[in-house]
Design a protein around this motif. Sequence first.
Motif, PDB file in Angstrom:
ATOM      1  N   LEU A 112       0.827  -1.205   0.000  1.00  0.00           N
ATOM      2  CA  LEU A 112       0.000   0.000   0.000  1.00  0.00           C
ATOM      3  C   LEU A 112       0.863   1.257   0.000  1.00  0.00           C
ATOM      4  N   ASN A 113       1.903   1.256   0.804  1.00  0.00           N
ATOM      5  CA  ASN A 113       2.832   2.387   0.811  1.00  0.00           C
ATOM      6  C   ASN A 113       3.496   2.539  -0.561  1.00  0.00           C
ATOM      7  N   ARG A 114       3.851   1.417  -1.173  1.00  0.00           N
ATOM      8  CA  ARG A 114       4.450   1.446  -2.514  1.00  0.00           C
ATOM      9  C   ARG A 114       3.474   2.070  -3.522  1.00  0.00           C
ATOM     10  N   TYR A 115       2.182   1.733  -3.395  1.00  0.00           N
ATOM     11  CA  TYR A 115       1.187   2.297  -4.314  1.00  0.00           C
ATOM     12  C   TYR A 115       1.146   3.814  -4.191  1.00  0.00           C
ATOM     13  N   TYR A 116       1.036   4.306  -2.946  1.00  0.00           N
ATOM     14  CA  TYR A 116       0.950   5.757  -2.755  1.00  0.00           C
ATOM     15  C   TYR A 116       2.247   6.454  -3.152  1.00  0.00           C
ATOM     16  N   ASP A 120       0.378   7.963  -6.240  1.00  0.00           N
ATOM     17  CA  ASP A 120      -0.408   9.055  -5.663  1.00  0.00           C
ATOM     18  C   ASP A 120       0.388   9.715  -4.535  1.00  0.00           C
ATOM     19  N   LYS A 121       1.473  10.371  -4.913  1.00  0.00           N
ATOM     20  CA  LYS A 121       2.396  10.938  -3.917  1.00  0.00           C
ATOM     21  C   LYS A 121       1.734  11.979  -3.028  1.00  0.00           C
ATOM     22  N   SER A 122       0.740  12.690  -3.555  1.00  0.00           N
ATOM     23  CA  SER A 122       0.079  13.716  -2.742  1.00  0.00           C
ATOM     24  C   SER A 122      -0.705  13.096  -1.578  1.00  0.00           C
ATOM     25  N   SER A 123      -1.137  11.845  -1.726  1.00  0.00           N
ATOM     26  CA  SER A 123      -1.885  11.167  -0.660  1.00  0.00           C
ATOM     27  C   SER A 123      -0.984  10.396   0.290  1.00  0.00           C
ATOM     28  N   LEU A 124       0.296  10.287  -0.029  1.00  0.00           N
ATOM     29  CA  LEU A 124       1.215   9.493   0.797  1.00  0.00           C
ATOM     30  C   LEU A 124       1.285  10.037   2.223  1.00  0.00           C
ATOM     31  N   LYS A 125       1.365  11.360   2.374  1.00  0.00           N
ATOM     32  CA  LYS A 125       1.445  11.925   3.732  1.00  0.00           C
ATOM     33  C   LYS A 125       0.148  11.689   4.497  1.00  0.00           C
ATOM     34  N   HIS A 126      -1.002  11.705   3.816  1.00  0.00           N
ATOM     35  CA  HIS A 126      -2.284  11.431   4.482  1.00  0.00           C
ATOM     36  C   HIS A 126      -2.361   9.964   4.915  1.00  0.00           C
ATOM     37  N   PHE A 127      -1.856   9.082   4.060  1.00  0.00           N
ATOM     38  CA  PHE A 127      -1.829   7.655   4.393  1.00  0.00           C
ATOM     39  C   PHE A 127      -0.938   7.415   5.614  1.00  0.00           C
ATOM     40  N   LEU A 130      -2.602   8.636   8.709  1.00  0.00           N
ATOM     41  CA  LEU A 130      -3.660   7.739   9.173  1.00  0.00           C
ATOM     42  C   LEU A 130      -3.070   6.537   9.902  1.00  0.00           C
ATOM     43  N   LEU A 131      -1.925   6.055   9.458  1.00  0.00           N
ATOM     44  CA  LEU A 131      -1.271   4.943  10.164  1.00  0.00           C
ATOM     45  C   LEU A 131      -0.886   5.365  11.584  1.00  0.00           C
ATOM     46  N   VAL A 132      -0.376   6.586  11.723  1.00  0.00           N
ATOM     47  CA  VAL A 132      -0.035   7.097  13.060  1.00  0.00           C
ATOM     48  C   VAL A 132      -1.309   7.252  13.887  1.00  0.00           C
ATOM     49  N   ASP A 133      -2.351   7.806  13.277  1.00  0.00           N
ATOM     50  CA  ASP A 133      -3.614   8.009  13.993  1.00  0.00           C
ATOM     51  C   ASP A 133      -4.269   6.695  14.391  1.00  0.00           C
ATOM     52  N   SER A 134      -4.024   5.641  13.606  1.00  0.00           N
ATOM     53  CA  SER A 134      -4.658   4.364  13.923  1.00  0.00           C
ATOM     54  C   SER A 134      -4.203   3.850  15.289  1.00  0.00           C
ATOM     55  N   ASN A 135      -2.996   4.222  15.706  1.00  0.00           N
ATOM     56  CA  ASN A 135      -2.559   3.852  17.061  1.00  0.00           C
ATOM     57  C   ASN A 135      -3.435   4.527  18.110  1.00  0.00           C
ATOM     58  N   PHE A 136      -3.922   5.727  17.784  1.00  0.00           N
ATOM     59  CA  PHE A 136      -4.791   6.465  18.702  1.00  0.00           C
ATOM     60  C   PHE A 136      -6.144   5.789  18.834  1.00  0.00           C
ATOM     61  N   PHE A 137      -6.835   5.554  17.704  1.00  0.00           N
ATOM     62  CA  PHE A 137      -8.179   5.003  17.858  1.00  0.00           C
ATOM     63  C   PHE A 137      -8.186   3.501  18.037  1.00  0.00           C
ATOM     64  N   GLY A 138      -7.051   2.845  17.831  1.00  0.00           N
ATOM     65  CA  GLY A 138      -6.992   1.410  18.077  1.00  0.00           C
ATOM     66  C   GLY A 138      -7.230   1.078  19.545  1.00  0.00           C
ATOM     67  N   ASP A 139      -6.633   1.853  20.438  1.00  0.00           N
ATOM     68  CA  ASP A 139      -6.788   1.622  21.879  1.00  0.00           C
ATOM     69  C   ASP A 139      -7.743   2.627  22.522  1.00  0.00           C
ATOM     70  N   LEU A 193      -9.635  13.125   2.592  1.00  0.00           N
ATOM     71  CA  LEU A 193      -8.620  13.381   1.579  1.00  0.00           C
ATOM     72  C   LEU A 193      -8.165  12.092   0.910  1.00  0.00           C
ATOM     73  N   LEU A 194      -8.068  11.001   1.682  1.00  0.00           N
ATOM     74  CA  LEU A 194      -7.685   9.720   1.102  1.00  0.00           C
ATOM     75  C   LEU A 194      -8.776   9.133   0.208  1.00  0.00           C
ATOM     76  N   LEU A 195     -10.036   9.469   0.522  1.00  0.00           N
ATOM     77  CA  LEU A 195     -11.139   8.945  -0.289  1.00  0.00           C
ATOM     78  C   LEU A 195     -11.292   9.661  -1.626  1.00  0.00           C
ATOM     79  N   LEU A 196     -10.698  10.858  -1.740  1.00  0.00           N
ATOM     80  CA  LEU A 196     -10.733  11.557  -3.019  1.00  0.00           C
ATOM     81  C   LEU A 196      -9.954  10.760  -4.043  1.00  0.00           C
ATOM     82  N   GLU A 197     -10.385  10.804  -5.293  1.00  0.00           N
ATOM     83  CA  GLU A 197      -9.678  10.092  -6.362  1.00  0.00           C
ATOM     84  C   GLU A 197      -8.444  10.875  -6.759  1.00  0.00           C
ATOM     85  N   ASN A 198      -7.278  10.381  -6.334  1.00  0.00           N
ATOM     86  CA  ASN A 198      -5.987  10.976  -6.722  1.00  0.00           C
ATOM     87  C   ASN A 198      -6.011  12.501  -6.686  1.00  0.00           C
ATOM     88  N   PRO A 199      -6.144  13.134  -5.508  1.00  0.00           N
ATOM     89  CA  PRO A 199      -6.288  14.567  -5.415  1.00  0.00           C
ATOM     90  C   PRO A 199      -5.112  15.345  -5.973  1.00  0.00           C
TER      91      PRO A 199
END
Length: 201
Positions: A112-116, A120-127, A130-139, A193-199
């Motif tokens: 997935l990281n390879r894809y972005y 879709d380099k503009s979405s890479l930072k959002h992806f 979200l991985l960092v944020d997932s640690n927040f809502f995971g627990d 922002l990630l749900l947008l088609e290749n912003p």
Amino acid sequence: MIQQQDNYYILFKNWSLDPNQWSMLMDGTAVILTLLGFIIAFWLYQVQRKDKATDAQRFFKASLPGLRSSIQYAIADLREFKESLDLDKVVDPVLSVSLNDKFLEKVNLVALNRYYAKNDKSSLKHFNRLLVDSNFFGDYRDYITNQIKYFRTVYLEREETRSSNMLRMKEKIRIVLDKDISRFEEILANIDLLLLENPGK
């Protein structure tokens, strides 16, 4: 007596070669076929990597609306709980069970990281965000549930006394709730922002 050297040929005698020439021809052909095999194998590997990355991105994107919906419910529950504090009628928030990062375990994050990174380099930072944020809502569910249970226990014990400690505790939990709601809203904006088609394209 002079021994005559054997000549070998394919189809026509004009194409005859001595054994040394045949050996060089066969070695050269083997090297060319080996190189061709490596090129084809590398090409197939690249195609497979690209397909895996695309499949991972499709699954990830298909999972985001469910996560988005869970976060919206969590925000609504936390706001309702905060309002109940203001009205002195404390209710338990019902945090969505689907508010978790379990779907990330099913995603090939490297692909997935390879894809972005490639498509879709503009979405890479959002992806990555979200991985960092997932640690927040995971627990988060366990954390906020324990906080609220503790608050309710203390609140019910001291409801009649209305002590200043209770007011401080309410204010403290309001501040925590405001921060959590704000963090969830940031995550929602990131998901949108990630749900947008290749912003970036």
